[in-house]
Motif scaffolding. Structure first.
Motif, PDB file in Angstrom:
ATOM      1  N   THR A  26       0.845  -1.192   0.000  1.00 24.48           N
ATOM      2  CA  THR A  26       0.000   0.000   0.000  1.00 24.48           C
ATOM      3  C   THR A  26       0.883   1.245   0.000  1.00 24.48           C
ATOM      4  OG1 THR A  26      -0.153   0.004   2.414  1.00 24.48           O
ATOM      5  CG2 THR A  26      -1.874  -1.173   1.193  1.00 24.48           C
ATOM      6  N   VAL A  27       0.405   2.316  -0.624  1.00 25.72           N
ATOM      7  CA  VAL A  27       1.216   3.517  -0.791  1.00 25.72           C
ATOM      8  C   VAL A  27       0.470   4.732  -0.249  1.00 25.72           C
ATOM      9  CG1 VAL A  27       2.571   4.915  -2.392  1.00 25.72           C
ATOM     10  CG2 VAL A  27       2.157   2.493  -2.916  1.00 25.72           C
ATOM     11  N   ARG A  28       1.121   5.460   0.603  1.00 28.85           N
ATOM     12  CA  ARG A  28       0.626   6.745   1.098  1.00 28.85           C
ATOM     13  C   ARG A  28       1.360   7.833   0.320  1.00 28.85           C
ATOM     14  NH1 ARG A  28       0.518   8.200   7.559  1.00 28.85           N
ATOM     15  NH2 ARG A  28       0.160  10.449   7.438  1.00 28.85           N
ATOM     16  N   ARG A  29       0.668   8.447  -0.613  1.00 28.40           N
ATOM     17  CA  ARG A  29       1.328   9.330  -1.580  1.00 28.40           C
ATOM     18  C   ARG A  29       1.310  10.788  -1.125  1.00 28.40           C
ATOM     19  NH1 ARG A  29       2.533   6.253  -5.825  1.00 28.40           N
ATOM     20  NH2 ARG A  29       1.194   4.451  -6.299  1.00 28.40           N
ATOM     21  N   ASP A  30       2.366  11.474  -1.533  1.00 29.67           N
ATOM     22  CA  ASP A  30       2.460  12.928  -1.439  1.00 29.67           C
ATOM     23  C   ASP A  30       2.254  13.454  -0.021  1.00 29.67           C
ATOM     24  OD1 ASP A  30       3.042  13.208  -4.166  1.00 29.67           O
ATOM     25  OD2 ASP A  30       0.920  13.126  -4.693  1.00 29.67           O
ATOM     26  N   GLU A  31       2.911  12.813   0.932  1.00 29.36           N
ATOM     27  CA  GLU A  31       3.007  13.334   2.291  1.00 29.36           C
ATOM     28  C   GLU A  31       3.994  14.498   2.277  1.00 29.36           C
ATOM     29  OE1 GLU A  31       3.155  13.542   6.628  1.00 29.36           O
ATOM     30  OE2 GLU A  31       1.746  12.475   5.312  1.00 29.36           O
ATOM     31  N   ALA A  32       3.544  15.686   2.647  1.00 31.39           N
ATOM     32  CA  ALA A  32       4.415  16.857   2.631  1.00 31.39           C
ATOM     33  C   ALA A  32       5.438  16.770   3.761  1.00 31.39           C
ATOM     34  CB  ALA A  32       3.592  18.127   2.760  1.00 31.39           C
ATOM     35  N   TYR A  33       6.710  17.056   3.417  1.00 34.07           N
ATOM     36  CA  TYR A  33       7.729  17.068   4.461  1.00 34.07           C
ATOM     37  C   TYR A  33       8.338  18.450   4.654  1.00 34.07           C
ATOM     38  CZ  TYR A  33      11.445  16.796   0.862  1.00 34.07           C
ATOM     39  OH  TYR A  33      12.288  17.035  -0.200  1.00 34.07           O
ATOM     40  N   ARG A  34       8.213  19.351   3.676  1.00 35.15           N
ATOM     41  CA  ARG A  34       8.572  20.752   3.857  1.00 35.15           C
ATOM     42  C   ARG A  34       8.031  21.547   2.682  1.00 35.15           C
ATOM     43  NH1 ARG A  34      12.758  23.830   1.650  1.00 35.15           N
ATOM     44  NH2 ARG A  34      14.156  22.806   0.156  1.00 35.15           N
ATOM     45  N   THR A  35       8.047  22.857   2.791  1.00 34.26           N
ATOM     46  CA  THR A  35       7.632  23.719   1.687  1.00 34.26           C
ATOM     47  C   THR A  35       8.831  24.525   1.211  1.00 34.26           C
ATOM     48  OG1 THR A  35       6.972  25.487   3.205  1.00 34.26           O
ATOM     49  CG2 THR A  35       5.256  23.918   2.505  1.00 34.26           C
TER      50      THR A  35
END
Length: 283
Positions: A26-35
């Motif tokens: 399973t894939v958890r996509r596009d978790e933001a880690y910084r801007t």
């Protein structure tokens, strides 16, 4: 159809090995880690089949040393969208690890931001923040080595380097020359093997017929220095293989090396209190 969408384009190449369970990841996509400049930089987290919410699972981060700006221009996609990274991440997850790929703007700095985010948010990400490994290939090698030099704490349990550029030693300039030619960052410029921690196990895979300028010369010099300093090195030499043999050499030897990499990662990340004293040389 554009060139970048053709199945045989480098951006679509997957590794030559597969294993049971990759389709159940399973894939958890596009978790933001910084801007950066108002845009979110994100990571994809690949979880083992049948992962349970709340479970703390060790993780491996697939380190990149190329900017996604250049990758999109040259390849038509970001690095985490390449078939090679997707398939390696699936293999890592099918082996029982959380596998992490990410976008970047500043390659030398962003990997450290990924590590900070993962460790600070480990509970919500279902990750064991005290059992993390890194994986890198080719021109991504110097960035992975910079992680070992800057972030090597008890929680960093192992590192894998496949056909990697490493360090310029004894006045050599092969890594610096390649970085200028191919556009990868070289955050280890001026560093030596003495800057690496002695107790983090390394798996290094060499392609005997590597065609990348200066790569094997710098790698061989690095290996001699590493073993002389008693770093914990597991080394395999695929004597007849080209660069990126995991993508372009569909042979049993290539598949066996990939199996060894996955077993090495499983042992050092999934085994509690794994031994941290011996060095191993294989050929």
């Amino acid at each position: 159809m554009s060139q970048n969408s053709q199945p045989d384009h480098i951006s679509q190449k997957r590794v030559v090995y597969t294993m049971p369970g990759v389709d159940a990841v399973t894939v958890r996509r596009d978790e933001a880690y910084r801007t950066a400049d108002g845009d979110a930089l994100t990571m994809d987290l690949y979880y083992p089949p049948r992962s349970k919410s709340g479970a703390r699972t060790p993780a491996v981060i697939f380190v990149t040393g190329f900017s996604d700006v250049g990758a999109q221009r040259m390849l038509g996609c970001r690095l985490k969208e390449m078939g090679s990274y997707i398939s390696w991440a699936q293999l890592g997850a099918a082996s029982g690890l959380v596998a992490i790929t990410y976008t970047n703007r500043e390659a030398a700095a962003d990997v450290h931001a990924v590590l900070r985010h993962v460790r600070q948010n480990a509970a919500s990400l279902n990750i064991d923040e005290n059992r993390i490994g890194v994986w890198a290939c080719s021109g991504n090698g110097p960035t992975a080595l910079s992680v070992l030099m800057q972030d090597a704490q008890d929680w960093l349990k192992c590192a894998v380097l496949c056909y990697p550029y490493t360090l310029d030693l004894d006045g050599a300039t092969g890594v610096a020359d390649a970085a200028r030619q191919w556009g990868f960052v070289n955050p280890c410029a001026g560093k030596s093997v003495a800057d690496l921690p002695r107790d983090v196990p390394l798996f290094i895979a060499r392609a005997g017929q590597d065609q990348m300028p200066g790569l094997n010369e710098t790698l061989d010099r690095f290996l001699v220095k590493a073993l002389t300093r008693n770093l914990r090195v597991t080394f395999v030499n695929h004597s007849v293989a080209p660069h990126a043999f995991d993508l372009f050499d569909d042979s049993e030897t290539s598949r066996e090396i990939i199996r060894r990499i996955l077993s090495f990662s499983q042992f050092h990340l999934l085994t509690e209190d794994s031994p941290r004293t011996s060095s191993t040389l294989m050929s």
